[in-house]
Structures are given as structure tokens and as C-alpha cells.
Design a protein around this motif. Structure first.
Motif, PDB file in Angstrom:
ATOM      1  N   ASN A  46       0.840  -1.184   0.000  1.00 44.81           N
ATOM      2  CA  ASN A  46       0.000   0.000   0.000  1.00 44.81           C
ATOM      3  C   ASN A  46       0.887   1.250   0.000  1.00 44.81           C
ATOM      4  O   ASN A  46       1.570   1.523   0.972  1.00 44.81           O
ATOM      5  CB  ASN A  46      -0.876  -0.053   1.260  1.00 44.81           C
ATOM      6  CG  ASN A  46      -1.706   1.197   1.448  1.00 44.81           C
ATOM      7  OD1 ASN A  46      -1.700   2.083   0.591  1.00 44.81           O
ATOM      8  ND2 ASN A  46      -2.414   1.265   2.551  1.00 44.81           N
ATOM      9  N   GLU A  56       0.228   4.228   0.410  1.00 42.17           N
ATOM     10  CA  GLU A  56      -0.120   5.218   1.440  1.00 42.17           C
ATOM     11  C   GLU A  56       0.730   5.032   2.695  1.00 42.17           C
ATOM     12  O   GLU A  56       0.969   5.979   3.439  1.00 42.17           O
ATOM     13  CB  GLU A  56      -1.609   5.119   1.795  1.00 42.17           C
ATOM     14  CG  GLU A  56      -2.503   5.682   0.706  1.00 42.17           C
ATOM     15  CD  GLU A  56      -3.924   5.979   1.186  1.00 42.17           C
ATOM     16  OE1 GLU A  56      -4.344   5.407   2.204  1.00 42.17           O
ATOM     17  OE2 GLU A  56      -4.601   6.779   0.525  1.00 42.17           O
ATOM     18  N   ILE A  57       1.187   3.785   2.929  1.00 44.84           N
ATOM     19  CA  ILE A  57       2.033   3.542   4.103  1.00 44.84           C
ATOM     20  C   ILE A  57       3.358   4.277   3.936  1.00 44.84           C
ATOM     21  O   ILE A  57       3.881   4.866   4.879  1.00 44.84           O
ATOM     22  CB  ILE A  57       2.250   2.027   4.302  1.00 44.84           C
ATOM     23  CG1 ILE A  57       0.921   1.367   4.672  1.00 44.84           C
ATOM     24  CG2 ILE A  57       3.286   1.761   5.382  1.00 44.84           C
ATOM     25  CD1 ILE A  57       0.973  -0.133   4.798  1.00 44.84           C
ATOM     26  N   ASP A  83       3.760   6.995   2.107  1.00 43.91           N
ATOM     27  CA  ASP A  83       3.461   8.421   2.270  1.00 43.91           C
ATOM     28  C   ASP A  83       3.331   8.772   3.744  1.00 43.91           C
ATOM     29  O   ASP A  83       3.770   9.832   4.184  1.00 43.91           O
ATOM     30  CB  ASP A  83       2.159   8.772   1.528  1.00 43.91           C
ATOM     31  CG  ASP A  83       2.348   8.768   0.023  1.00 43.91           C
ATOM     32  OD1 ASP A  83       3.499   8.945  -0.418  1.00 43.91           O
ATOM     33  OD2 ASP A  83       1.358   8.578  -0.702  1.00 43.91           O
ATOM     34  N   ALA A  84       2.703   7.872   4.498  1.00 47.32           N
ATOM     35  CA  ALA A  84       2.555   8.106   5.937  1.00 47.32           C
ATOM     36  C   ALA A  84       3.935   8.243   6.576  1.00 47.32           C
ATOM     37  O   ALA A  84       4.166   9.129   7.399  1.00 47.32           O
ATOM     38  CB  ALA A  84       1.775   6.964   6.580  1.00 47.32           C
ATOM     39  N   ALA A  85       4.871   7.377   6.166  1.00 48.44           N
ATOM     40  CA  ALA A  85       6.220   7.425   6.729  1.00 48.44           C
ATOM     41  C   ALA A  85       6.896   8.746   6.376  1.00 48.44           C
ATOM     42  O   ALA A  85       7.562   9.359   7.207  1.00 48.44           O
ATOM     43  CB  ALA A  85       7.039   6.248   6.212  1.00 48.44           C
ATOM     44  N   ARG A  86       6.702   9.209   5.142  1.00 50.57           N
ATOM     45  CA  ARG A  86       7.296  10.484   4.744  1.00 50.57           C
ATOM     46  C   ARG A  86       6.740  11.608   5.611  1.00 50.57           C
ATOM     47  O   ARG A  86       7.473  12.465   6.089  1.00 50.57           O
ATOM     48  CB  ARG A  86       7.005  10.770   3.266  1.00 50.57           C
ATOM     49  CG  ARG A  86       7.817   9.899   2.349  1.00 50.57           C
ATOM     50  CD  ARG A  86       7.630  10.253   0.881  1.00 50.57           C
ATOM     51  NE  ARG A  86       8.311   9.242   0.098  1.00 50.57           N
ATOM     52  CZ  ARG A  86       7.714   8.237  -0.521  1.00 50.57           C
ATOM     53  NH1 ARG A  86       6.401   8.147  -0.498  1.00 50.57           N
ATOM     54  NH2 ARG A  86       8.406   7.337  -1.173  1.00 50.57           N
ATOM     55  N   GLY A 121      13.248   0.918   6.214  1.00 56.43           N
ATOM     56  CA  GLY A 121      12.481   0.779   7.444  1.00 56.43           C
ATOM     57  C   GLY A 121      11.018   0.457   7.238  1.00 56.43           C
ATOM     58  O   GLY A 121      10.345  -0.019   8.150  1.00 56.43           O
ATOM     59  N   VAL A 122      10.488   0.742   6.035  1.00 54.42           N
ATOM     60  CA  VAL A 122       9.050   0.567   5.842  1.00 54.42           C
ATOM     61  C   VAL A 122       8.738  -0.465   4.756  1.00 54.42           C
ATOM     62  O   VAL A 122       7.956  -1.383   4.969  1.00 54.42           O
ATOM     63  CB  VAL A 122       8.379   1.922   5.518  1.00 54.42           C
ATOM     64  CG1 VAL A 122       6.911   1.730   5.188  1.00 54.42           C
ATOM     65  CG2 VAL A 122       8.542   2.872   6.700  1.00 54.42           C
ATOM     66  N   PRO A 144      10.845  -4.339   5.314  1.00 56.65           N
ATOM     67  CA  PRO A 144      10.313  -5.252   6.333  1.00 56.65           C
ATOM     68  C   PRO A 144       8.980  -5.887   5.926  1.00 56.65           C
ATOM     69  O   PRO A 144       8.655  -6.992   6.356  1.00 56.65           O
ATOM     70  CB  PRO A 144      10.117  -4.348   7.561  1.00 56.65           C
ATOM     71  CG  PRO A 144      10.998  -3.191   7.343  1.00 56.65           C
ATOM     72  CD  PRO A 144      11.081  -2.989   5.862  1.00 56.65           C
ATOM     73  N   GLN A 145       8.229  -5.195   5.060  1.00 51.70           N
ATOM     74  CA  GLN A 145       6.931  -5.729   4.676  1.00 51.70           C
ATOM     75  C   GLN A 145       7.036  -6.875   3.678  1.00 51.70           C
ATOM     76  O   GLN A 145       6.090  -7.643   3.508  1.00 51.70           O
ATOM     77  CB  GLN A 145       6.068  -4.630   4.053  1.00 51.70           C
ATOM     78  CG  GLN A 145       5.613  -3.573   5.038  1.00 51.70           C
ATOM     79  CD  GLN A 145       4.694  -2.583   4.361  1.00 51.70           C
ATOM     80  OE1 GLN A 145       3.554  -2.880   4.048  1.00 51.70           O
ATOM     81  NE2 GLN A 145       5.190  -1.396   4.112  1.00 51.70           N
TER      82      GLN A 145
END
Lengths: 288, 368
Positions: free
Chosen positions: A177, A179-180, A182-185, A197-198, A201-202
Motif C-alpha cells: 500500500n 499510502e504507508i 506516504d505516511a512514513a514520509r 524501514g518501511v 520489512p513488509q
């Protein structure tokens, strides 16, 4: 969510049927493993023996045996060959995953103009049987002096594994996704952190699956290993083939023992990663 | 200061224009809603404000600073995404801590703020679990918590209720209002649901085709929609939009929309006879029964009933049913009245001319 099902609901009949089918497929492996524990006489007995007194002699012979030329029993080079197989496959698959993952992320998140064309070209390198390109590759290796070296065979296997790694890993990145990220940014992560980091790991399960598939392909590779490895860098499949000749005919027990030992590392890796493997191959097929 | 000004922002994706001269301002501490259907450009607007989307044109100022080309990180904004966008590989505690770790807040302070946020949102029991093991409502609250923990000056919300079921939506609406009251934060909330916009927004910007077409308070939007588009978007059931024509009636002009002449509301009497119109009439403004003191009574036939529990929506047909192009409209009656009206029955309804909204037949723009 999947409905929970009773264990053994299929019943004894179907279970037995499935077991029989499995046995047919598993039989060659079973046969080899059994042969590894047989004496020469038992191995060649007609009709074949299912029950016999097991011996460890074949396994000892793999590492320590008499040879026609040397006379007295002495250590073989097999420890080196096993090391070579593990080192060459492990390094090249790991290298291919690292490079493939970086490339896949780029293809997925920063598409080029004509992205699909590039991806297609990458795939075309795996479309023909490898034997087709063996002469040019052999000449290239001779010219660059890579023939017989670790780097040579490792780079070659890496090149073989990269297209497959890119395609597989890209599909894992595509499933994420965005958006995840973007959320991290917005949470203050820079691009390096978004990747390490995002995103990474997924897809660990997917990377594990890619690693195992690549490892199996590379582990069993024979043709290029035969032509491009030297005495010091010989892998097990090549060494195995070389034990087949000789004045005393094929020693099936010895051969079976080598194969059995050869199965062990790949078996262990697959067993250790089986949960990741299942999640990796079903990636994206399960609704998030 | 957390004043936001978006000026003439445009964003094109190849041949597609997502934003086309978008302009609006959000005051400090305001709960501002962007209302529009899914392709109107709400998400692109929020992403542009956050810095996740490059602009093709225009300017964004926030807290007295031009942030048009500023990096995403460090704008002092937080966003709640439609998909919640929680980090699936981290526990709830780690999700909360993530933005603070990026700001190098010390451990003790992180622990304190995580405790604070989990108490505010009542999610203390979930802290050591992964997001995938939580219910939709819990995931939503974690997403809110992760956005709030940094104490942003502006909170962007992108259809945050779309992925929740009806009951949870209702509760979460109340939750957002409570948070806004308690934290006094500036909030910009994008939604396709007029109910969410009307219940939560202090002001609403109605979007269409990548621009804002009307900005007003919920009350004003409901009472005086700028055009037929806004009229159809705000209010449920949607406003009836009926074809009409100005005719010369006894003692002045009247609008004939298939029902017979209805005297025009004062103020619209300068329309020439024969002018084609779109007549807007809220379903709630059609009254059951004959009441000549309040307006004009017309005959109608009920051809469908939709009982909604407390109220019943009636689909009416005016004029002869056999006639081609019979005028259809919805009205809302109380449940106990609706129960007495079977489908197919003829009824009388009263329409107050003051309740009519008149729009230009071609442009759809409000006339009176």
C-alpha cells in the motif's frame, strides 16, 4: 477470513489416496536415499531389495576412499566441493537478491519511460535455454580470465538469478500500500528510511521465497559449472558426475551417498524458511 | 499560527487534470470539510498540501510560510489516510513512536506521549499488538493517534470513515468532533459523504472537477446552494430538481413544473414569461395534506414507499401517470403517516412557494 475446517475432514480414503500419489512422486528420492545405505551387492540386487542391513560405508567413501591411481585410502576433495557449492550458490543468490531488490524497487516506485519494455528485455535473457549462450560466455570468460575463479561463476549465477529476482520482488513491492510510504514520509522518514524501514520489512517473506527458489535453481546447476569452474572451484554436481566414470564401473552406493548429502543443505534451508515460503508464494493472493 | 491558504493550485497527470485552479483558505483552529464525489480532486488536494504531490501551478502557504516546494518532512502537518496506512510490521506502540523517533524525541518523552495518546483514544490494551490483529475501529484510532502524537499544526483527513461500517462511522464522527473541541487543532477533512460534511464541518468547500465551487457554512449550503450540482450533493434524500417554466398566472408570474402554476416567491418576479427553469424542492419541504394557508396544494400518486424506520420516503408522481414525462419527486413523511399510505394511492401535498429554489435551466446557477 477463511472458515476454520476440521482437521482430517477429508477422511481416511482420500488421505490414503493422496498419500499413494505422493509416494509415487517421492519414490525416486526415497530410492536414492535408501541406496546410499546399501552395500554394492544390495544396490545392484535384482529384484531390488527394500529390506537390507544398512551400511555407512558409502558416506565414509565420499570423504575418504581408495582410488585406483593413488592406491591407499586417502581424503577426497569433497569437503571443498561442498564448501564451493554452498559458497557459490549462497553468495550469488544473495547478491542477486540485493541487486534485484534495489532494481525492483526502482522499477516499482520510480518507473522509467517505457518501464515495461525494460522489464520485458530483462525477462528475455531467461527465455532461451542457457546452452544457447554457452559459447559466447565461455569465450568471454576466457578473455577476461574469469574462467575457473570463484568470481567468475558467482557473477554468472548472479546474472542468471537477477531477472527472476527483479520480477518476483517487483511484484511484492507492487502489492504494498503506497499510502504507508506516504505516511512514513509525513512522519519524517527520508527516502532511505522509507525503503529500509518501511518497504523492506513488509516483503521479508517474499524475499525469503525468492531466496529459496533462486538457491534451488543455482544449487542444481550443472552445465555452466562443468565448463567454467576449475579444480579449486568445482561444485558438487560436477564432482558428482566425475565419480561416475572410472575403471570399476559406476559405484551407485557412492553416488547415492553424495546425492543424499547434497540434498541436506537445501532441505534445511527450505525447512527453516517454510513458513516464510508459504507466505511469500501466496503474497497478494490473500485480501489485505 | 496555522492558517492555510491554497491559491490557484493545478495538478495534471498526463492528459488528466486532477486539480484545476483550486483556491481556498482554512482558518486556524477550524474544522474545514472538502465535499465532493470521488473524482473531484479531494485526495489530490490533501496530498498537494502535505507535499506528497507536486503542483503543476499555484501556491500553498501554511503558518505564514510558502511551502509550495518544501519537502514533505517538517511541514508540521499530519495525515490520516483512507486505508489507515499503519506500519504492518510494527506494534501499535512502535507505530505511535515512529514519528517521534524521526524527530529524535528522547525515550522517556516518547513513552509519556504514547501513554497520553493511547489514553486519549482508549487503545491502551492494544499497544503490544500488530495492526493486522485489530478491528477496523481500533486501526482507525491507532491511525488518529499516530497523526496526533506529533502535535501537528494541521491535520489532514482523507475519507477516514470510508473503510468503517455504519455504526462505527457514527461513533467516529462524534470522536472527531470531540478531538477537535479538546485539541483545538486545525483540521481539513475530505469526504464524499454530505452527512459527514454537514455534521462536522464548520465550513464546507464543495468540490467539482478539481476546483472549489462553493464555500459556506453547512446551514448556508443547505439553504442556498449555488447551483444544481451543490443542491444535488447536499441534503439527503437529494433535492428534487424538476423542469419548470415561467408562465403568466393570475395576479403575476408562476412556475409551471407539470404540477400546475405555483406562485413565485417574491424576489424572483422579474423573470420573463416562458423562461425555462430548473426548480429545486427539498423532499422535507413537501408537506402532506391540504393546507391552503401555507401554499399550493397538488395531487400526486405514491408509486414507491421506502420506510427508513423513523421516516418514510415516498416517491411521488405528479400529473397523469399515463402521460409521457410525468414529473417525479421524493418526499419525506413521518413513519406513522407513511404507514397509512399504500403504494399506488392518490394523495394531496402542499408546496410552499417560499421553499422553491430556482436555477437557470442551462447553467444550473441559482436564480433566487
Amino acid at each position: 477470513m477463511a472458515r476454520p475446517r476440521e482437521i482430517g475432514k477429508a477422511g481416511w480414503g482420500w488421505t490414503l489416496f493422496a498419500g499413494l500419489i505422493s509416494l509415487v512422486y517421492f519414490f525416486p528420492v526415497l530410492w536414492i536415499v535408501l541406496t546410499a545405505f546399501k552395500t554394492r551387492t544390495d544396490a545392484l540386487a535384482v529384484p531390488a531389495k527394500l529390506f537390507f542391513t544398512p551400511t555407512m560405508q558409502n558416506f565414509i567413501n565420499v570423504f575418504y576412499r581408495e582410488s585406483i591411481t593413488a592406491g591407499a585410502a586417502q581424503a577426497t576433495e569433497f569437503p571443498l566441493y561442498f564448501f564451493n557449492s554452498i559458497f557459490v550458490s549462497g553468495t550469488s543468490v544473495a547478491l542477486a537478491i540485493v541487486l534485484g531488490t534495489l532494481a525492483a524497487y526502482a522499477f516499482s516506485r520510480y518507473p522509467l519511460r517505457g518501464n515495461d519494455t525494460y522489464l520485458f528485455i530483462i525477462l528475455t535473457t531467461r527465455m532461451m535455454p542457457p546452452i544457447v549462450v554457452i559459447i559466447p560466455i565461455f569465450l568471454m570468460f576466457r578473455l577476461t580470465g574469469l574462467s575457473g575463479s570463484y568470481w567468475g561463476i558467482i557473477l554468472l549465477y548472479t546474472a542468471f538469478n537477477i531477472p527472476f529476482s527483479i520480477w518476483l520482488v517487483k511484484s511484492f513491492f507492487d502489492e504494498l500500500n503506497p499510502e504507508i510510504e506516504d505516511a512514513a514520509r509525513m512522519d519524517g522518514a527520508n527516502e532511505r528510511r522509507v525503503f529500509f524501514g518501511v518497504c523492506l520489512p513488509q516483503i521479508l517473506a517474499g524475499l525469503a521465497a525468492t531466496f529459496v527458489f533462486g538457491l534451488i535453481l543455482t544449487w542444481n546447476e550443472f552445465l555452466f559449472a562443468l565448463l567454467l569452474t576449475g579444480v579449486e572451484t568445482r561444485t558438487v554436481p560436477v564432482a558428482m558426475a566425475r565419480t561416475m566414470g572410472g575403471e570399476v564401473g559406476v559405484d551407485y552406493g557412492l553416488l547415492a551417498a553424495i546425492v543424499t548429502l547434497f540434498l541436506v543443505p537445501i532441505f534445511i534451508v527450505t525447512y527453516l524458511l517454510q513458513n516464510q515460503l508459504l507466505r511469500g508464494v501466496t503474497f497478494g493472493t490473500v485480501k489485505k | 499560527m496555522a492558517h492555510l491558504r491554497v491559491s490557484d493550485v493545478a495538478r495534471r497527470f498526463g492528459a488528466v487534470t486532477a486539480l484545476d485552479g483550486m483556491s481556498f483558505e482554512v482558518e486556524e483552529g477550524e474544522f474545514y470539510c472538502l465535499l465532493g464525489p470521488s473524482s473531484a480532486g479531494k485526495t489530490t488536494t490533501l496530498r498537494a498540501i502535505a507535499g506528497l504531490e507536486k503542483l503543476s501551478r499555484g501556491r500553498i502557504e501554511f503558518a505564514g510560510r510558502d511551502v509550495t516546494t518544501a519537502p514533505v518532512q517538517g511541514r508540521g502537518m499530519a495525515m490520516i489516510f483512507q486505508t489507515f496506512a499503519l506500519y504492518p510490521h510494527l506494534t501499535v506502540r512502535q507505530n505511535f513512536a515512529y514519528p517521534l523517533e524521526r524527530e529524535r524525541v528522547d525515550r522517556a518523552e516518547i513513552g509519556r506521549r504514547v501513554g497520553e495518546v493511547s489514553e486519549l483514544l482508549r487503545v491502551g490494551h492494544t499497544l503490544d499488538r500488530k495492526p493486522a490483529t485489530l478491528s477496523g475501529g481500533e486501526q482507525q484510532r491507532i491511525a488518529i493517534g499516530r497523526a496526533l502524537i506529533r502535535r501537528p499544526k494541521l491535520l489532514l483527513l482523507d475519507e477516514p470513515l470510508t473503510n468503517l461500517d455504519a455504526k462505527l462511522r457514527h461513533d467516529t464522527r462524534a470522536e472527531f468532533k470531540r478531538l477537535h473541541r479538546e485539541l483545538g487543532m486545525t483540521m481539513l477533512y475530505a469526504t464524499p459523504d454530505q452527512l459527514e460534511a454537514l455534521t462536522m464541518g464548520q465550513r464546507i468547500g464543495v468540490m467539482r472537477g478539481g476546483r472549489v465551487v462553493q464555500i459556506d457554512t453547512p446551514r448556508a449550503l443547505y439553504e442556498a446552494p449555488l447551483d444544481t450540482y451543490v443542491a444535488g450533493l447536499v441534503g439527503a434524500p437529494a433535492m428534487n430538481l424538476l423542469p419548470g417554466r415561467v408562465t403568466g398566472g393570475q395576479g403575476g408570474l408562476a412556475v409551471d413544473f407539470g404540477v400546475a402554476g405555483i406562485d413565485l416567491a417574491p424576489g424572483a418576479r422579474d423573470l420573463a414569461a416562458g423562461t425555462e427553469l430548473v426548480v429545486g424542492l427539498r423532499p422535507h419541504d413537501i408537506r402532506l395534506g391540504r393546507d391552503s394557508a401555507r401554499g399550493r396544494t397538488v395531487d400526486a400518486v405514491v408509486h414507491l414507499r421506502e420506510p427508513l424506520g423513523d421516516v418514510t420516503v415516498l416517491d411521488l408522481r405528479f400529473g397523469a401517470i399515463e402521460a409521457r414525462g410525468a414529473i417525479e419527486a421524493k418526499m419525506v413523511v413521518r413513519e406513522e403517516q407513511g404507514a397509512l399510505i399504500p403504494e399506488g394511492s392518490a394523495i394531496e401535498v402542499t408546496i410552499d412557494p417560499a421553499d422553491l429554489h430556482l436555477f437557470h435551466a442551462e447553467t444550473g446557477v441559482r436564480l433566487a
